[in-house]
Design an enzyme around this catalytic site. Structure first.
Site, short mmCIF file in Angstrom:
data_model
loop_
_atom_site.label_atom_id
_atom_site.label_comp_id
_atom_site.label_asym_id
_atom_site.label_seq_id
_atom_site.Cartn_x
_atom_site.Cartn_y
_atom_site.Cartn_z
CG ASP A 145 -19.31 20.02 10.14
OD1 ASP A 145 -18.65 20.97 10.60
OD2 ASP A 145 -20.42 19.68 10.58
CG HIS B 28 -25.19 25.80 8.83
ND1 HIS B 28 -25.64 25.99 10.12
CD2 HIS B 28 -23.87 25.48 8.96
CE1 HIS B 28 -24.66 25.78 10.98
NE2 HIS B 28 -23.57 25.47 10.30
#
Lengths: 403, 403
Positions: free
Chosen positions: B221, B312
């Site tokens: 992330d 995403h």
């Protein structure tokens, strides 16, 4: 944990903190017989053993983070509580055997989060109620008799009891989150969560100077503790003489002790030191110079004791050899309720053969007279029979459930 | 943070994780111009600067632990909200100046807990409502206009808004507990707590290999992020052209994003990789070999894109230069409610000059089509004007309140 590593482990316990172990094992890259690091690249690869005569997580030098989860058994359909427990312990043994060694659990959906276990330990115990529910009340260790009420208890049922406890400890909070997710989801249809307590000490490696941990009241905490193998065998590990299946296990008492920080802040430093019996600066007893100096409870000035007889250390200290037990506490600091500034305190964790002869007499003295009482409140209490360790190929609880 | 240290700091941000910095600064004992260690004995002594053009805690390489506390002003008696805020900021400046440098706060009742700050940063901001309440709505930065509703929002008021935010970050959870106690108790008669969010990344030093953090869904992330000084000046730091008092400040958006772990677990690995657009094993884009390879959104097999257009990363990536902002997220893992297995997710934290041109267009794309949407739910949202940094002898917020 294998017998082999105990001396090392206990030496680290004596030295005091997880950080001290970290400094030795992690940063210098040296490997002892207890913890071992399989590769370079940070302390995350350091592992604790899973198999052995005792479960890891007890004599293990305390990791920085801990999570204690109490669950109740929820048998499904025609499955008995005993079969339900057996299924849970099989799954957890398989999961823990892998996760503690840095390998993903079977069908681990986030296997990358298992790569650096950071000294993860998974330690499992059974509550008083579990023995009734599985029809083995006659196998309950004598040490599992319920604790008596203490006059200072203000117990909230939401922090008490439970059929099963899952104790997870690691030096990395990511590891705890992933491990707890895996272990709890794999048994979610068989259990209901009763409570969860999350605790911490100083981060791994933040303090290489050693010394015991401090609690959030600022005190050095846990100086008097067990440290050598003979003491563990005498005071902590069950010898199976009463319940053969329990040999190598121990009884854990978990007490949630809220610190009344707003009131504590109003006490000045010398007042705090008299209440505890140790100096705040270095944890030395008021009669000594260093943390590990033996307190002299006879020392007095004109008949007035230097360490007050109602100080915490005067009352908490064992009065007979038999009162000794292992302390392995963690701090907690949760989000306070509306209108409160702080919700913090200590997850006090004690391991012993028989609380009625070890924790209980000490706690009765403390409840009666501890100078700290105005500033602390026990709001949770639970006792668990921590299962004996297992060898490879066997499941936790096998000695209890197999026959 | 002084300008001097920014290049170093941003290089660390690029490298990815707090652990990477830890490996460099803490373990090898080297000292860079940003973090400095005053003595040996563990990384706990490493400090971040408090004074400078910008507050620390933003360009600072992310520490392992963070706490975000939102408070509302509670003026007492005849004191105005503005005077109340001024009093709070003076106290916090004094406390933070000391605590971040390893010195106890004034009248610190647990001064020993301040000795090892472990890169503590204290970062303070004001919410939309605060500017009204102190009678300075005309001084509110343009970037503070309220966020539009997003179709995927499921906001719970208990995670939204606030007059003031206190962002605390450190590599040791003990430091956060003590700092938060000191700062909050010193203003308790002047504030009411609205929410508190506690988050974490990997422990300091657990992974010296570098790479970005993983979240609890197992994904790497934060790969795409700002890293050089020019990018910070362009996208993060306000230049004061609209509100001169705000030069050097920035706008923080805090979103609490719950991970729907039970559903996420049902998706297989290739499904997860297509949803995100990156490989789970190493975070490399589906068109690349390593985490920091540039994704190729044009690559296709027989006309079918390798990275799905609704993945995403395809939607979260800036489409114009102006859409860039700094991401500095933390994981959370709280005690789940009755009957639930897990309450975890991401405290998504973004810093930018003007959310309406940076976070908002990106979030609108994500709300409309992000493949991740079925597995995440935004339950909290708040925006704060993070005050400019201060020089020694001045208090936070001085440029806003002085005139």
């Amino acid at each position: 944990m294998g017998e082999h590593g105990l001396a090392v482990s206990r030496r680290h316990l004596l030295a005091g903190s997880a950080a001290a172990l970290a400094a030795g094992a992690g940063l210098s890259g040296c490997v002892d017989t207890q913890s071992s690091s399989r590769s370079g690249g940070g302390f995350g690869h350091t592992v604790e053993p899973f198999f052995g005569r005792h479960q890891s997580g007890i004599a293990t030098a305390p990791q920085a983070h801990a999570s204690f989860v109490a669950l109740d058994l929820v048998p499904q359909g025609s499955r008995s509580a005993r079969a339900t427990l057996e299924a849970i312990l099989k799954v957890w043994t398989s999961d823990a055997e892998r996760l503690t060694q840095g390998r993903p659990a079977l069908a681990d959906t986030e296997p990358e989060l298992a790569e650096r276990p950071a000294r993860l330990t998974v330690t499992v115990g059974l509550g008083h109620s579990a023995f009734e529910r599985i029809g083995l009340a006659h196998r309950r260790p004598r040490g599992m008799s319920p604790l008596p009420p203490f006059s200072t208890d203000r117990l909230d049922p939401r922090w008490c009891g439970g059929d099963i406890v899952l104790q997870l400890c690691a030096d990395d909070p990511m590891v705890l989150a992933h491990t707890s997710r895996v272990l709890l989801k794999n048994v979610r249809s068989l259990t209901r969560q009763r409570w969860r307590q999350s605790g911490f000490r100083n981060a791994h490696g933040s303090n290489q100077a050693g010394g015991s941990m401090r609690n959030l009241m600022g005190q050095v905490d846990g100086t008097a503790n067990l440290h050598d193998e003979a003491a563990f065998d005498r005071h902590v590990w069950d010898d199976g003489s009463e319940q053969p299946w329990f040999a190598g296990g121990t009884v854990m008492v978990v007490r949630r002790i809220r610190a009344e920080m707003d009131a504590w802040d109003e006490l000045d430093r010398s007042g705090k030191e008299l209440v505890v019996g140790r100096r705040l600066a270095d944890g030395a007893p008021l009669t000594g110079k260093q943390e590990f100096d033996e307190p002299d409870f006879e020392a007095n000035v004109g008949g007035i004791p230097v360490i007050p007889p109602t100080s915490h250390i005067a009352l908490a200290r064992h009065r007979t050899e038999d009162e000794q037990f292992l302390r392995r506490p963690y701090n907690y600091d949760d989000t306070p309720g509306s209108g409160e500034t702080t919700d913090s305190g200590l997850i006090f964790v004690a391991y012993q053969r028989e609380p009625s002869k070890q924790f209980v007499p000490v706690q009765e003295r403390l409840a009666a007279a501890d100078g700290l009482n105005p500033w602390i409140t026990t709001i949770g209490s639970a006792t668990f029979a921590m299962l004996p360790g297992v060898e490879e190929g066997h499941a936790l609880g096998g000695s209890l459930l197999a026959t």
